[in-house]
Write an enzyme that holds these catalytic residues in place. Structure first.
Site, short mmCIF file in Angstrom:
data_model
loop_
_atom_site.label_atom_id
_atom_site.label_comp_id
_atom_site.label_asym_id
_atom_site.label_seq_id
_atom_site.Cartn_x
_atom_site.Cartn_y
_atom_site.Cartn_z
N LYS A 143 -11.10 11.46 9.70
CA LYS A 143 -11.19 10.96 11.08
C LYS A 143 -12.18 11.85 11.82
O LYS A 143 -12.37 13.02 11.46
CB LYS A 143 -9.81 11.06 11.74
CG LYS A 143 -9.64 10.20 12.96
CD LYS A 143 -9.23 8.78 12.61
CE LYS A 143 -9.26 7.88 13.80
NZ LYS A 143 -8.70 6.55 13.52
N ASP A 146 -12.90 3.49 16.49
CA ASP A 146 -11.55 3.79 17.00
C ASP A 146 -11.68 3.70 18.52
O ASP A 146 -12.61 3.05 19.02
CB ASP A 146 -11.10 5.19 16.53
CG ASP A 146 -9.62 5.46 16.81
OD1 ASP A 146 -8.77 4.94 16.08
OD2 ASP A 146 -9.29 6.18 17.78
P1 NDP Z 1 -10.17 0.70 22.38
O1 NDP Z 1 -10.98 1.80 22.90
O2 NDP Z 1 -10.81 -0.58 22.04
O3 NDP Z 1 -8.96 0.38 23.40
C1 NDP Z 1 -8.04 1.36 23.78
C2 NDP Z 1 -7.13 0.76 24.84
O4 NDP Z 1 -6.08 1.68 25.14
C3 NDP Z 1 -7.85 0.49 26.16
O5 NDP Z 1 -7.24 -0.59 26.79
C4 NDP Z 1 -7.59 1.78 26.94
O6 NDP Z 1 -7.68 1.63 28.35
C5 NDP Z 1 -6.16 2.08 26.51
N1 NDP Z 1 -5.88 3.51 26.61
C6 NDP Z 1 -6.55 4.53 26.02
N2 NDP Z 1 -6.01 5.72 26.36
C7 NDP Z 1 -4.97 5.43 27.19
C8 NDP Z 1 -4.01 6.21 27.87
N3 NDP Z 1 -4.02 7.55 27.76
N4 NDP Z 1 -3.08 5.55 28.63
C9 NDP Z 1 -3.07 4.20 28.72
N5 NDP Z 1 -3.97 3.41 28.10
C10 NDP Z 1 -4.88 4.00 27.33
O7 NDP Z 1 -9.40 1.31 21.09
P2 NDP Z 1 -8.70 0.54 19.90
O8 NDP Z 1 -8.08 -0.71 20.39
O9 NDP Z 1 -9.65 0.49 18.77
O10 NDP Z 1 -7.56 1.58 19.48
C11 NDP Z 1 -6.26 1.57 20.08
C12 NDP Z 1 -5.29 2.33 19.18
O11 NDP Z 1 -5.25 1.72 17.88
C13 NDP Z 1 -5.64 3.81 18.93
O12 NDP Z 1 -4.43 4.53 18.77
C14 NDP Z 1 -6.36 3.76 17.59
O13 NDP Z 1 -6.29 5.00 16.91
C15 NDP Z 1 -5.53 2.70 16.87
N6 NDP Z 1 -6.18 2.04 15.75
C16 NDP Z 1 -7.38 1.41 15.90
C17 NDP Z 1 -7.96 0.77 14.82
C18 NDP Z 1 -9.19 -0.04 14.95
O14 NDP Z 1 -9.54 -0.72 13.96
N7 NDP Z 1 -9.88 -0.05 16.07
C19 NDP Z 1 -7.36 0.85 13.47
C20 NDP Z 1 -6.06 1.47 13.45
C21 NDP Z 1 -5.52 2.07 14.55
P3 NDP Z 1 -9.09 1.81 29.13
O15 NDP Z 1 -9.88 0.58 28.82
O16 NDP Z 1 -8.73 1.97 30.55
O17 NDP Z 1 -9.71 3.05 28.54
#
Ligand code: NDP
Length: 446
Positions: free
Chosen positions: A126, A166
């Site tokens: 990662k 991510d």
């Molecule tokens: P994105 O950046 O596309 O989206 C993240 C989302 O979570 C946004 O809506 C963001 O809000 C919100 N967010 C982030 N930090 C916080 C916080 N501290 N409090 C509240 N909301 C928060 O990321 P992903 O969708 O790709 O990833 C989301 C999760 O899934 C992570 O844990 C990642 O590790 C996991 N994941 C992702 C994969 C992938 O293929 N993308 C694969 C496996 C796991 P805002 O827009 O306001 O920042």
């Protein structure tokens, strides 16, 4: 047994006490793994779990770049190469101001287990940077990505380490990173996954983590004679994972009542349908604005500032935002309101107290390393298509994704079945461990 576990944890703690998220991820596996290891002669005297807790390599580097005002900015970049026993390092890159070594080590540790569960030949890693892509121009994001890759490119490669996206790293960032790698190496290879379709990407990759999470929830429910159809679903986040989890829920006939972002939670009692979801995708992916702008177009919805969705009544909860976003108190509220299934789309979103509470109350609970493995699984399929120089159709990839999620569910059952409850966490931990540990034993002390 308690003493063996506490001795092991204090040894790990000595080296990593300043890394709370990493320690949390290690603690999360020890109660399941140490009794299993003790029961299996082949692992005795091999110190195998201790070896798995130490990254094979950690790379840290300076990332200098110039903003639109001509100011020189300095960020810190990382790549944690955790374990390559079953394949080259594989795992995403996160760009977020909160990124530090503890968070990346926890994510890389989880990734080793997750990748093993997919049955594809991928080790775990990662990386990322404490860079915030929010409120940056495209030019600034491009210059940052180019500078980041100018160091990272020496450490990665299609048979060595294959990063993906991510939090904060989506299609735009992968494009800039890939472009710079190609320029530096003068070769077009499958060194990153999550690429655009016209330049080596796989169909269904953007959808895979969210779709996979819902497939896994459906597998858990089907096993109990239930389904997602007609159920109300609370989703947190509105990024890549949350958007496609919502889309799949809608396809399966469930009612999505919430989505959120770091500013708060959107609640639509009438349900977020396909039309409303495409507006959320526009707001988050193109306009890059806050989710409460939804209310301008759909005023009957409500917005709860700085609140998460877990105090609202739902049947199924899908935390898809970030680590530790669902507390013990939230779990009590969900259970009180009748929620009977929780599948993690994010990595480690449920705090340890919440996980304990779900198990105690026999709530169907899937840890992210099992339920969100669809994303990396389709990344593995993207790597396979790149080396075959061939592309599978959307249906072919979706079918393979479904089969992989069904197989992960079966692996969890194999080691997680209890008298009248399935401990998916335990099942995932043991099943993933065996494959990695056996490969490490076969390869000697390296
Ligand atoms: P994105 O950046 O596309 O989206 C993240 C989302 O979570 C946004 O809506 C963001 O809000 C919100 N967010 C982030 N930090 C916080 C916080 N501290 N409090 C509240 N909301 C928060 O990321 P992903 O969708 O790709 O990833 C989301 C999760 O899934 C992570 O844990 C990642 O590790 C996991 N994941 C992702 C994969 C992938 O293929 N993308 C694969 C496996 C796991 P805002 O827009 O306001 O920042």
């Amino acid at each position: 047994m308690k003493k063996i576990i506490s001795d092991f944890l204090s040894e790990i703690d000595k080296r990593n006490s300043h890394e709370p998220e990493f320690m949390q991820a290690v603690r999360e596996v020890t109660d399941d793994l140490i009794p299993y290891i003790v029961s299996q002669d082949i692992y005795h005297g091999k110190n195998i779990l201790m070896r798995m807790c130490e990254p094979e390599r950690v790379i840290m580097f300076r990332v200098n770049w110039v903003d639109d005002n001509g100011e020189i900015r300095v960020n810190r970049g990382y790549r944690v190469e955790m374990n390559s026993a079953i394949g080259p390092y594989k795992g995403g890159l996160r760009f977020h101001p909160s990124v530090n070594l503890s968070i990346l080590k926890f994510l890389a540790f989880e990734q080793v287990f997750k990748n093993s569960l997919t049955t594809l030949p991928m080790g775990g890693g990662k990386g990322g940077a404490d860079f915030d892509p929010k409120n940056k121009s495209d030019g600034e994001v491009m210059r940052f990505c180019q500078s980041f890759m100018t160091e990272l490119f020496r450490h990665i490669g299609p048979n060595k380490d294959i990063p993906a996206g991510d939090i904060g790293v989506g299609g735009r960032e992968i494009g800039y990173l890939f472009g710079q790698y190609k320029r530096l190496k003068n070769e077009f290879t499958g060194v990153l996954t999550g690429k655009g379709i016209s330049w080596g990407g796989s169909l269904i990759r953007p959808e895979a983590t969210g779709y996979g999470t819902v497939y896994f929830a459906e597998d858990m429910l089907n096993y109990e004679g239930k389904s997602t159809k007609g159920k109300s679903v609370a989703i947190s986040g509105s990024g890549n994972v949350a958007q496609y989890a919502a889309e799949k829920c809608i396809h399966l006939g469930a009612k999505v009542i919430t989505m959120s972002d770091s500013s708060g939670t959107l609640f639509d009692k009438d349900g977020i349908n396909e039309n409303k979801l495409s507006h959320i995708m526009y707001l988050k992916n193109e306009k890059r604005s806050r989710i409460h702008e939804y209310l301008k177009k759909f005023p009957s919805a409500e917005f709860f500032e700085n609140k998460n969705p877990w105090n609202l009544k739902c049947d199924i909860a899908l935390p898809c935002a970030t680590q530790n976003e669902l507390s013990y108190k939230d779990s009590k509220m969900l259970i009180k309101n009748g929620c009977f299934c929780v599948a993690e789309g994010a990595n480690m979103p449920c705090q340890p107290g919440a996980v304990k509470e779900f198990k105690l109350n026999k709530i169907l609970y899937a840890p992210g390393k099992a339920s969100n493995a669809g994303g990396v699984a389709v990344s593995g399929l993207e790597m396979a298509q790149n080396s075959l120089k061939y592309s599978w159709t959307r249906d072919e990839v979706d079918q393979k994704l479904k089969e992989i999620m069904i197989n992960i569910h079966k692996s969890c059952l194999e080691y997680g079945k209890q008298k009248n409850y399935i401990d998916y966490n335990k099942g995932a931990n043991i099943s993933a461990f065996i494959k990695v540990a056996d490969a490490m034993l076969a390869q000697g002390v390296v």
